[in-house]
Write a protein that holds these residues in place. Structure first.
Motif, short mmCIF file in Angstrom:
data_model
loop_
_atom_site.label_atom_id
_atom_site.label_comp_id
_atom_site.label_asym_id
_atom_site.label_seq_id
_atom_site.Cartn_x
_atom_site.Cartn_y
_atom_site.Cartn_z
N TYR A 41 0.85 -1.19 0.00
CA TYR A 41 0.00 0.00 0.00
C TYR A 41 0.89 1.24 0.00
CZ TYR A 41 -4.08 2.93 0.74
OH TYR A 41 -5.08 3.86 0.59
N ASP A 42 0.68 2.07 -1.01
CA ASP A 42 1.41 3.33 -1.16
C ASP A 42 0.48 4.45 -0.69
OD1 ASP A 42 2.76 5.59 -1.98
OD2 ASP A 42 3.24 4.83 -3.98
N TRP A 43 0.81 5.03 0.45
CA TRP A 43 -0.07 5.98 1.12
C TRP A 43 0.47 7.40 0.97
CZ3 TRP A 43 -0.59 6.38 7.18
CH2 TRP A 43 -1.61 7.28 7.49
N ARG A 44 -0.25 8.24 0.24
CA ARG A 44 0.08 9.66 0.13
C ARG A 44 -0.55 10.39 1.31
NH1 ARG A 44 1.77 11.62 -4.82
NH2 ARG A 44 2.07 13.52 -3.59
N ILE A 45 0.18 10.49 2.40
CA ILE A 45 -0.37 11.03 3.64
C ILE A 45 -0.70 12.51 3.47
CG2 ILE A 45 0.06 11.33 6.11
CD1 ILE A 45 2.17 9.06 5.82
N THR A 46 0.28 13.27 2.99
CA THR A 46 0.10 14.68 2.65
C THR A 46 0.96 14.95 1.43
OG1 THR A 46 1.95 15.54 3.98
CG2 THR A 46 -0.16 15.23 5.12
N ASP A 47 1.02 16.20 1.00
CA ASP A 47 1.89 16.55 -0.11
C ASP A 47 3.36 16.37 0.26
OD1 ASP A 47 -0.24 17.17 -1.69
OD2 ASP A 47 -0.17 19.34 -1.26
N LYS A 48 3.66 16.36 1.56
CA LYS A 48 5.04 16.25 2.00
C LYS A 48 5.41 14.87 2.52
CE LYS A 48 5.55 21.14 3.24
NZ LYS A 48 5.93 22.10 4.32
N TRP A 49 4.42 14.09 2.91
CA TRP A 49 4.67 12.78 3.50
C TRP A 49 4.10 11.66 2.63
CZ3 TRP A 49 7.61 11.62 7.74
CH2 TRP A 49 7.94 12.67 8.60
N GLU A 50 4.89 10.61 2.46
CA GLU A 50 4.42 9.42 1.75
C GLU A 50 5.04 8.19 2.41
OE1 GLU A 50 4.08 7.54 -2.78
OE2 GLU A 50 5.09 9.46 -2.43
N ALA A 51 4.25 7.13 2.54
CA ALA A 51 4.73 5.89 3.14
C ALA A 51 4.32 4.71 2.27
CB ALA A 51 4.16 5.72 4.55
N VAL A 52 5.21 3.74 2.16
CA VAL A 52 4.93 2.51 1.42
C VAL A 52 5.18 1.33 2.35
CG1 VAL A 52 5.58 1.04 -0.51
CG2 VAL A 52 5.52 3.51 -0.82
N GLY A 53 4.15 0.56 2.59
CA GLY A 53 4.27 -0.64 3.41
C GLY A 53 3.93 -1.87 2.60
N ALA A 54 4.62 -2.97 2.84
CA ALA A 54 4.38 -4.18 2.07
C ALA A 54 4.68 -5.40 2.92
CB ALA A 54 5.23 -4.20 0.81
N VAL A 55 4.07 -6.51 2.55
CA VAL A 55 4.35 -7.80 3.17
C VAL A 55 4.30 -8.87 2.09
CG1 VAL A 55 1.93 -8.24 3.76
CG2 VAL A 55 3.76 -9.34 5.08
N ARG A 56 5.15 -9.87 2.24
CA ARG A 56 5.28 -10.92 1.23
C ARG A 56 5.37 -12.27 1.93
NH1 ARG A 56 7.92 -11.41 -4.13
NH2 ARG A 56 8.75 -13.51 -4.34
N TYR A 57 4.71 -13.27 1.35
CA TYR A 57 4.77 -14.65 1.85
C TYR A 57 5.37 -15.52 0.75
CZ TYR A 57 3.21 -19.38 2.98
OH TYR A 57 3.15 -20.73 3.23
#
Length: 657
Positions: free
Chosen positions: A363-379
């Motif tokens: 999931y690529d989360w555009r929190i604000t124009d200045k903050w972005e986070a990418v979280g992932a999990v793999r099996y």
């Protein structure tokens, strides 16, 4: 640019072959340093380089052409200070990439894995630089989406599509030791389709090198050249703007003559089909099938028999789904299945097979124009041993200003033991018997990284630090004798403890309007050596990472008249010395070990590229400009024997008329 439009940009040239986004920004600063280029490796979704939360190094087509590298080995050494190549015992090439060997670095071509290995590394001669759009490099386990072999990083070589109705290029280069390189690329582009066919032939003669007297360990007397042939064809059909179908096929051949009566041969057959489909403005599906078969054989000249003793075949099926939200967030879900077949006369039972399956979500989360986070999990699941692993990752990017990006990330990586490492049994040139270990555990790593990038006007600055902690590192342990009457010791594969590597990199580059440019990159790498179960430091047949390394370049590029352009570049690398514990005599390990000193050295290259008209480029280069020769040609020494004059020419025949 919103996500649906960005996916359309990607699909227009096939998913793994995106072109530079010309409208990424109106700021000339970004255009100057290619920060408006679309990259895909870190997240498997298209991101502008300036915006990606995962630090990514891009080597562009322009840089590749300027360096005039024959294969990926030549290129990476010139561009990355943290990379060094050395020889394994039979002069197969071994990679050290920021403390990780070739088995811990995942090489991809257009997102696809490569079958086969030579002494734990892919065959780097397969990876020619003809028709390459760019190379994307992600260090460490920053991306959890690639699974096994990606603990040290991912290097994705992305090839070009034909963009013009007709393109035809021929090129050649001649260098020392009768090195000859010939290449051709032929492209056609229609309304709904395009095709690119490339071919190259390379050859280098064997040559002798000479060491000083009284070496402390084994030296090389003859450097073996080879002959290679590489053919690739790719066809893209786009019945409409939302659907793109790609078919590809390739053939590779290499011959190395260590024995006149029995030269070694290496072949690869590859092919694949891929579909890229924009289901809607917000949804995209990718599906592909890939085939890759890498073989080794010995050709007996007298009997004319070509006897195959190794074959690795990989059949891979992949699908990927992306959904974009109006907020700019992107959800990615995907899965891979691979059937891995290995035939080797040195394997227990000669043939081994396993099935590999994985599923991942990001999931690529555009929190604000200045903050972005990418979280992932793999099996991941491996049928041989019913081995399973779950690997998460999290990367965050903060942009307090438009031209400043701060990134932080954590990624768990792993490498499952290969079939070779489990079941191998091989007499290594009368030195020892390399022995597989069915009880091997998977290697698990934890990677933490921090980085900053600042761009202002003509200048770009980067800085990064990282720490990798590896548990159950897969490697060879200390040799031992099973029985008192054994003639050769056994060298077993084992899990090692207490291995970690930390380091950092700082870089600065500048491009001025008068045509001058410069780049300086320094890398620091510190390894903590692995130990066996008894707490003994393991002898390392490969050279450790050099603690300090620096790459420098200064160049001038200007179109002086309408029909004449000039590029002059001076590029070099400086590496600190390093010591490695090796055996005094590999053919009699009972003589014990000795510390072998590999001194600091520097190698520089001066190149001149002349552009004549629109179609012709003439390249002249002096590689190893100052004629560096090591005092002793140990296995891990640079195999340089003086100045190397290289002369080449490239002609775009379609631009002549």
């Amino acid at each position: 640019m919103n996500k649906p439009i960005l996916f359309s940009v990607l699909m227009a040239t096939a998913t793994w072959q995106t072109a530079t986004a010309q409208d990424a920004t109106t700021d000339s600063t970004y255009r100057q340093f290619n920060l408006g280029e679309v990259v895909v490796t870190g997240t498997r979704t298209p991101k502008f380089l300036k915006d990606t939360p995962i630090q990514t190094r891009v080597i562009s087509a322009k840089e590749i052409a300027r360096l005039d590298a024959t294969n990926v080995q030549d290129l990476l050494q010139q561009e990355l200070p943290s990379v060094e190549f050395s020889y394994a015992m039979n002069q197969q090439t071994h990679l050290n990439f920021s403390g990780f060997g070739g088995q811990g670095v995942l090489f991809l071509v257009d997102g696809e894995r490569l079958a086969g290995e030579t002494m734990d590394d892919v065959d780097f001669t397969r990876l020619s630089m003809d028709n390459v759009e760019r190379i994307e490099i992600v260090k460490g386990a920053a991306s959890a989406l690639y699974g096994s072999n990606a603990t040290g990083g991912v290097i994705n070589i992305i090839t070009k599509n034909s963009q013009k109705p007709l393109t035809l290029n021929v090129n050649a280069r001649y260098a020392k030791h009768n090195e000859q390189r010939y290449g051709a690329a032929f492209g056609l582009n229609g309304k709904h389709w395009n095709n690119m066919l490339t071919a190259n032939l390379n050859s280098t003669d064997n040559y002798n090198v000479h060491s000083a007297e009284s070496p402390v360990t084994r030296i090389i007397a003859t450097v073996y050249g080879d002959k290679t042939m590489n053919l690739k064809d790719q066809l893209v059909w786009s019945p409409n703007s939302n659907l793109h179908l790609t078919g590809r096929a390739g053939y590779f051949f290499r011959e190395t003559v260590r024995s006149a009566d029995q030269p070694e041969r290496y072949r690869d057959f590859s092919g694949g089909l891929r579909m890229d489909w924009n289901l809607s403005e917000w949804d995209n599906v990718q599906a592909s099938y890939a085939f890759d078969q890498y073989d080794k054989s010995d050709f007996q000249r007298i009997t004319r028999l070509d006897i195959r003793d190794y074959s690795n075949v990989q059949n891979t099926i992949r699908w990927l789904y992306n959904h974009s939200f109006e907020s700019g967030d992107v959800l990615t879900i995907g899965s891979d299945y691979m059937h891995d077949y290995l035939y080797n006369t040195n394997l227990e039972g000669e043939v081994r097979k396993q099935d590999l399956w994985d599923v991942f979500a990001q999931y690529d989360w555009r929190i604000t124009d200045k903050w972005e986070a990418v979280g992932a999990v793999r099996y991941d699941y491996f049928s041989d041993g019913n081995d399973t692993h779950v690997t998460p990752k999290l990367n965050v990017c903060y942009k307090p200003r438009r031209n400043l990006a701060l990134r932080a990330g954590y990624g768990m990586g792993f490498r499952a033991p290969t079939l070779k490492e489990k079941y191998y049994n091989f007499n290594m040139s009368g030195i020892w018997i390399v022995e597989g270990n069915v009880n091997l555990k998977s290697e698990v790593s934890h990677n933490v990284n921090l980085s900053a990038e600042y761009t202002k006007g003509h200048y770009n600055f980067t800085a990064s630090v990282y720490y990798n902690k590896v548990k159950n590192k897969l490697a060879t342990s200390a040799p031992y004798f099973k029985n008192a009457d054994d003639k050769l010791p056994y060298l077993p594969y084992a899990n090692l403890d207490n291995y970690s590597v930390c380091g950092g990199e700082i870089g600065a580059q500048a491009k001025w309007n008068n045509g001058f440019g410069a780049r300086l990159t320094y890398a620091y790498t510190k390894e903590q050596l692995a130990k066996d179960k008894d707490g003994n430091t393991i002898n390392n047949q490969y050279i450790p990472a050099r603690e300090h390394a620096l790459n420098a370049r200064v160049d001038f590029d200007r179109q002086l008249t309408k029909t004449y352009g000039l590029n002059i570049a001076l590029q070099g690398r400086v590496l600190s010395g390093v010591e490695n514990v090796e055996y005094k005599d590999y053919y009699d390990v009972s003589k014990g070990t000795i510390s072998v000193e590999y001194p600091a050295y520097t190698i520089w290259k001066l190149s001149v590229v002349q552009r004549v008209g629109k179609a012709v480029k003439v390249n002249v280069a002096l590689d190893n400009l100052f004629g560096y020769k090591p005092k002793y040609y140990y296995l891990n020494s640079p195999i340089t024997d003086g100045v190397n004059l290289q002369i080449g020419m490239s002609i775009d025949i379609d631009k002549i008329f």
